[in-house]
Design a protein around this motif. Structure first.
Motif, PDB file in Angstrom:
ATOM      1  N   ARG A  28     -22.937 -24.906 -11.712  1.00 22.17           N
ATOM      2  CA  ARG A  28     -21.319 -25.476 -12.041  1.00 22.17           C
ATOM      3  C   ARG A  28     -21.151 -25.598 -13.583  1.00 22.17           C
ATOM      4  NH1 ARG A  28     -21.632 -27.424  -6.897  1.00 22.17           N
ATOM      5  NH2 ARG A  28     -21.261 -25.917  -5.281  1.00 22.17           N
ATOM      6  N   GLU A  29     -22.180 -26.779 -13.709  1.00 22.47           N
ATOM      7  CA  GLU A  29     -22.205 -27.378 -15.118  1.00 22.47           C
ATOM      8  C   GLU A  29     -22.233 -26.204 -16.213  1.00 22.47           C
ATOM      9  OE1 GLU A  29     -24.876 -30.593 -15.063  1.00 22.47           O
ATOM     10  OE2 GLU A  29     -23.824 -31.687 -13.666  1.00 22.47           O
ATOM     11  N   GLU A  30     -22.918 -25.282 -15.875  1.00 25.17           N
ATOM     12  CA  GLU A  30     -23.224 -24.264 -16.776  1.00 25.17           C
ATOM     13  C   GLU A  30     -22.299 -23.061 -16.591  1.00 25.17           C
ATOM     14  OE1 GLU A  30     -25.387 -24.359 -19.251  1.00 25.17           O
ATOM     15  OE2 GLU A  30     -26.624 -26.154 -18.666  1.00 25.17           O
ATOM     16  N   GLY A  31     -21.264 -23.351 -15.963  1.00 28.30           N
ATOM     17  CA  GLY A  31     -20.211 -22.141 -15.775  1.00 28.30           C
ATOM     18  C   GLY A  31     -20.693 -21.017 -14.946  1.00 28.30           C
ATOM     19  N   VAL A  32     -21.681 -21.348 -13.953  1.00 27.58           N
ATOM     20  CA  VAL A  32     -21.966 -20.357 -13.055  1.00 27.58           C
ATOM     21  C   VAL A  32     -21.575 -20.451 -11.472  1.00 27.58           C
ATOM     22  CG1 VAL A  32     -23.995 -19.240 -11.789  1.00 27.58           C
ATOM     23  CG2 VAL A  32     -24.268 -19.903 -14.447  1.00 27.58           C
ATOM     24  N   ASP A  33     -20.840 -19.611 -10.909  1.00 22.99           N
ATOM     25  CA  ASP A  33     -20.385 -19.813  -9.488  1.00 22.99           C
ATOM     26  C   ASP A  33     -21.758 -19.532  -8.782  1.00 22.99           C
ATOM     27  OD1 ASP A  33     -19.354 -19.888  -7.025  1.00 22.99           O
ATOM     28  OD2 ASP A  33     -18.263 -17.916  -7.289  1.00 22.99           O
ATOM     29  N   PRO A  34     -22.128 -20.514  -8.039  1.00 21.16           N
ATOM     30  CA  PRO A  34     -23.478 -20.191  -7.043  1.00 21.16           C
ATOM     31  C   PRO A  34     -23.391 -19.244  -6.114  1.00 21.16           C
ATOM     32  CG  PRO A  34     -23.123 -22.711  -7.435  1.00 21.16           C
ATOM     33  CD  PRO A  34     -21.949 -21.863  -7.839  1.00 21.16           C
ATOM     34  N   GLU A  35     -22.172 -18.885  -5.502  1.00 17.80           N
ATOM     35  CA  GLU A  35     -22.083 -17.936  -4.513  1.00 17.80           C
ATOM     36  C   GLU A  35     -21.943 -16.580  -5.160  1.00 17.80           C
ATOM     37  OE1 GLU A  35     -20.011 -20.681  -4.641  1.00 17.80           O
ATOM     38  OE2 GLU A  35     -21.274 -21.749  -2.945  1.00 17.80           O
ATOM     39  N   ALA A  36     -21.296 -16.514  -6.208  1.00 19.55           N
ATOM     40  CA  ALA A  36     -21.259 -15.335  -6.920  1.00 19.55           C
ATOM     41  C   ALA A  36     -22.762 -14.854  -7.633  1.00 19.55           C
ATOM     42  CB  ALA A  36     -20.275 -15.292  -8.031  1.00 19.55           C
ATOM     43  N   PHE A  37     -23.497 -15.691  -7.787  1.00 25.62           N
ATOM     44  CA  PHE A  37     -24.700 -15.594  -8.543  1.00 25.62           C
ATOM     45  C   PHE A  37     -25.603 -15.005  -7.353  1.00 25.62           C
ATOM     46  CE2 PHE A  37     -29.086 -17.013  -8.967  1.00 25.62           C
ATOM     47  CZ  PHE A  37     -29.790 -16.014  -9.738  1.00 25.62           C
ATOM     48  N   MET A  38     -25.483 -15.507  -6.147  1.00 24.29           N
ATOM     49  CA  MET A  38     -26.301 -14.996  -5.136  1.00 24.29           C
ATOM     50  C   MET A  38     -25.881 -13.645  -4.666  1.00 24.29           C
ATOM     51  SD  MET A  38     -27.431 -18.596  -2.963  1.00 24.29           S
ATOM     52  CE  MET A  38     -26.987 -17.863  -1.402  1.00 24.29           C
ATOM     53  N   ARG A  39     -24.698 -13.383  -4.626  1.00 28.64           N
ATOM     54  CA  ARG A  39     -24.197 -12.007  -4.250  1.00 28.64           C
ATOM     55  C   ARG A  39     -24.742 -10.891  -5.463  1.00 28.64           C
ATOM     56  NH1 ARG A  39     -19.353 -14.496  -3.493  1.00 28.64           N
ATOM     57  NH2 ARG A  39     -18.460 -14.147  -5.404  1.00 28.64           N
ATOM     58  N   ASP A  40     -24.954 -11.275  -6.684  1.00 32.73           N
ATOM     59  CA  ASP A  40     -25.331 -10.476  -7.574  1.00 32.73           C
ATOM     60  C   ASP A  40     -26.230 -11.249  -8.626  1.00 32.73           C
ATOM     61  OD1 ASP A  40     -25.573  -8.367  -9.231  1.00 32.73           O
ATOM     62  OD2 ASP A  40     -23.610  -8.763 -10.386  1.00 32.73           O
ATOM     63  N   PRO A  41     -27.537 -11.210  -8.291  1.00 30.25           N
ATOM     64  CA  PRO A  41     -28.413 -12.337  -9.259  1.00 30.25           C
ATOM     65  C   PRO A  41     -28.692 -11.554 -10.309  1.00 30.25           C
ATOM     66  CG  PRO A  41     -29.378 -11.856  -6.991  1.00 30.25           C
ATOM     67  CD  PRO A  41     -28.008 -10.997  -6.979  1.00 30.25           C
ATOM     68  N   THR A  42     -28.188 -12.131 -11.376  1.00 30.12           N
ATOM     69  CA  THR A  42     -28.505 -11.453 -12.666  1.00 30.12           C
ATOM     70  C   THR A  42     -28.928 -12.637 -13.701  1.00 30.12           C
ATOM     71  OG1 THR A  42     -26.183 -11.692 -13.476  1.00 30.12           O
ATOM     72  CG2 THR A  42     -26.841  -9.423 -12.603  1.00 30.12           C
ATOM     73  N   GLY A  46     -26.386 -19.403 -18.202  1.00 29.24           N
ATOM     74  CA  GLY A  46     -26.350 -20.523 -17.407  1.00 29.24           C
ATOM     75  C   GLY A  46     -27.209 -20.793 -16.569  1.00 29.24           C
ATOM     76  N   VAL A  47     -27.859 -19.742 -15.827  1.00 33.62           N
ATOM     77  CA  VAL A  47     -29.034 -19.633 -14.661  1.00 33.62           C
ATOM     78  C   VAL A  47     -29.994 -20.147 -15.709  1.00 33.62           C
ATOM     79  CG1 VAL A  47     -30.510 -18.423 -13.089  1.00 33.62           C
ATOM     80  CG2 VAL A  47     -27.902 -18.405 -13.149  1.00 33.62           C
ATOM     81  N   GLN A  48     -30.249 -19.360 -16.597  1.00 37.64           N
ATOM     82  CA  GLN A  48     -31.639 -19.672 -17.610  1.00 37.64           C
ATOM     83  C   GLN A  48     -31.479 -21.134 -17.939  1.00 37.64           C
ATOM     84  OE1 GLN A  48     -30.574 -16.033 -19.744  1.00 37.64           O
ATOM     85  NE2 GLN A  48     -32.567 -15.498 -19.643  1.00 37.64           N
ATOM     86  N   ARG A  49     -30.537 -21.631 -18.574  1.00 37.47           N
ATOM     87  CA  ARG A  49     -30.324 -23.048 -18.824  1.00 37.47           C
ATOM     88  C   ARG A  49     -30.645 -23.946 -17.709  1.00 37.47           C
ATOM     89  NH1 ARG A  49     -26.045 -21.047 -22.089  1.00 37.47           N
ATOM     90  NH2 ARG A  49     -24.700 -21.468 -20.254  1.00 37.47           N
ATOM     91  N   ALA A  50     -30.146 -23.691 -16.438  1.00 33.89           N
ATOM     92  CA  ALA A  50     -30.372 -24.686 -15.347  1.00 33.89           C
ATOM     93  C   ALA A  50     -31.756 -24.523 -15.034  1.00 33.89           C
ATOM     94  CB  ALA A  50     -29.560 -24.166 -14.191  1.00 33.89           C
ATOM     95  N   THR A  51     -32.667 -23.244 -15.230  1.00 36.29           N
ATOM     96  CA  THR A  51     -34.053 -23.102 -15.001  1.00 36.29           C
ATOM     97  C   THR A  51     -34.665 -23.972 -15.935  1.00 36.29           C
ATOM     98  OG1 THR A  51     -33.650 -20.995 -13.809  1.00 36.29           O
ATOM     99  CG2 THR A  51     -35.727 -21.486 -14.872  1.00 36.29           C
ATOM    100  N   ALA A  52     -34.409 -23.948 -17.174  1.00 35.69           N
ATOM    101  CA  ALA A  52     -35.099 -24.821 -18.360  1.00 35.69           C
ATOM    102  C   ALA A  52     -35.099 -26.097 -17.959  1.00 35.69           C
ATOM    103  CB  ALA A  52     -34.471 -24.282 -19.574  1.00 35.69           C
TER     104      ALA A  52
END
Length: 158
Positions: A28-42, A46-52
């Motif tokens: 969320r801090e990275e502007g990514v909606d977790p539920e939307a990401f799980m529906r369409d993992p791309t 923001g996901v890459q920054r959270a992974t980093a």
């Protein structure tokens, strides 16, 4: 540290299976909606920054854990050190991919694993228990205390 690296490696695979282990607050801090990401993992930035961020935390834990390996029983030190080195290497492979673990899974080659195994064995042989200077993290202090109590009861010290 190894579990955090495992989480970072499997972000896309987990999302496609309806699981999310990256902290939702970080996303969320990275502007990514977790539920939307799980529906369409791309591989969103923001996901890459959270992974980093997760891998940076893991790196600190790897460094901290290396100092404790000499305090383990001698016969298990090489295996623990090898696992740590191999998983840390997977984390570096994820970083080389731009922290994208959505479109593919990072790995370490067999040749690289053999090299790391040799390094682990040599490192375990040269280990010095005096290097263990940091107090345990609060999350694991109870485990360290339990081992200390059991080894003291057996007549040895940690």
């Amino acid at each position: 540290a190894m579990q955090l690296t495992n989480i970072a490696r499997d972000v896309g695979e987990d999302a496609r299976r309806g699981r999310l282990y990256l902290p939702a607050q970080w996303l969320r801090e990275e502007g990514v909606d977790p539920e939307a990401f799980m529906r369409d993992p791309t591989p969103l930035p923001g996901v890459q920054r959270a992974t980093a961020r997760l891998l940076a935390h893991a790196e600190g834990l790897y460094a901290r854990a290396q100092a404790g390996i000499p305090a383990l029983p001698r016969d298990c030190r090489p295996a623990i050190r090898a696992a740590s080195l191999i998983y840390a290497d997977i984390g570096r492979a994820i970083a080389r991919r731009g922290h994208d673990s959505v479109t593919g899974r990072a790995h370490t080659s067999s040749v690289r694993k053999l090299w790391l195994l040799g390094r682990a064995w040599l490192g375990a042989v040269r280990a010095d228990a005096a290097a263990w200077r940091e107090p345990p993290l609060p999350e694991v202090a109870f485990l360290v205390d339990a081992v200390r109590r059991s080894t003291l009861a057996l007549g040895s010290s940690v």
